[in-house]
Every structure is written in structure tokens, then in C-alpha cells.
Design a protein around this motif. Sequence first.
Motif: not given
Length: 270
Positions: A89, A93, A97, A132, A135, A173, A177, A201
Motif C-alpha cells: 500500500l 496508495s 490519490s 476507497v 481499492f 488504505a 488515501l 506515509t
Amino acid sequence: MAIIFGNIVAIYRRELQSYFVSPLAYIIAGIFWLLSGLFLISILIGPDGILSVVELLDAQKSRISTPIPPIDVAYEFLQTFLDRMGWLLLFISPILSMGLYSQERKQGTLELLATSPITNWSVALGKLLGVVTFFITMILPIFALENIILSYANPSISLLIPIVGHIGLILLAAAILSLGMFISSLTESTVFSAILTFAATLLLLFFDIIARGIGGSFGYVLGYLSPIKHYNSFIQGIFDTSSLIFFSSSIVLGIFLTSQSIDVLNSQRE
């Protein structure tokens, strides 16, 4: 309230549709499925995979008299695989995003959204729900494949454990995001947005490691801010309310910061 809900649904449908007609989104999904499949195979039947370890232990049991504790293959496989998925991720991610707001700024459609009757937080919530949902569609085939593999486990594993683990994966996630959406609202460059989201992140994920070295009260607080620490609770099959609160707070904070960022942008243009 009905009008607000309708606005959120309209933004949600618009955002979700943009992913399903985007070639980049399909490329991301393809890479995600490929890497997930490679992880799954290597963890299960690779040279250092779980089944190889079990065979080695069985061979050792026949040669030594000391009892060797058995391995719960299904549980170990699931926990290891979801751990790899969590780190995957980190790379997927930010790409998902990066265009949530950067693309709107580049195309000049952000001003139309900002001056429309729809509130900024409604737009942010609709956009986040859209990405989301996309995902979730990406992990559904992986979840189905996992359940096929786990159905051969003996003894069988409770279905609740993979469900809780995947809830944690979705929450992780959504938190990343949400952060990426906020960063995307700060710049017109999608690439710069992805890089900043990746860096932020990565720093948050390593908070737990840093906290262990610091120790004390500050180390405890710093460790609590690490998403990977809370995610680990879920993949162990533990539905921890404090971890649920952490992810929920992170998601809400991302939506709030995004709406505030757009408000500041609008006030500057005025």
C-alpha cells in the motif's frame, strides 16, 4: 440532509467512474494483482515459504526426540501475506490519490467545484469514498483467492480472522488515501503529490520502529501514531477499538484538512 447526501453521492459516482475509465487505474490494478500474486506464491510455496518450512520441521521431527511445536500454516500464511500487502500500500496508495485534487487544479475544474453549492468537505468525502471503493474492487479477487487457499487448511481457520484482517487493510488504505488527498489539494503536480504522500506515509509507518528506540512516554505516543502498529492488530485477528478509533480519526482529519486547504485556496484567489 438529503441534499448533502445527494451531493456526496454525485461526487462519489463521478470519482468512481473516472477510475474505471482511466487506463492508469487499470495499470495500477494490474501491477497490484501481479505483485500480490507473487507475494502469495512466494509466501506459500517459495523456497523459504511456509510449506517448505513445515516440510523441514517434519523431517527434523523424525530425527530428533525433542518435541517441535506445530505451525498453524493457515494463520501464519494469512498474517504474513497481509503484512506484505500493507507495505505494498505504501507504493500503490500515493499513486491512486495523487490526482484527486491535483488533476482538478491542473484542468481548472477545482474552481467550479469550490464555487458550487456543494461544500468542500462533501466533495472531499465523495472523492475519498470513490477511491476507497476502487481499492476495495482491487482486493476482492485477492480475498477470493485467499479463501480458496484457506479452504484447504486443516485444521480450518475461522472466517472471522481474514475478514478482520481485510477490514484493517481497507482502513489502512483509507487513512493513507485520505492523507494523499490532502497533499494532492496542495499542488498541481500529480507526481509531486505522489512523492510527498509516499514520504509522509513512510515516515508514519516507521514511527513504531523509532518509538521502540526512544522508549518512555514520548516513545509510547509516537508509536501510537504509527499506522502499521494498529494494522498489525487487525491482521492478527484482533478487532481493537483503539486501532479503529485511530484509523477513523486519521480519515476524518484528512477530510478536514483537505476542505480547509480548499477554503484557503479560494480565499487567496478572492
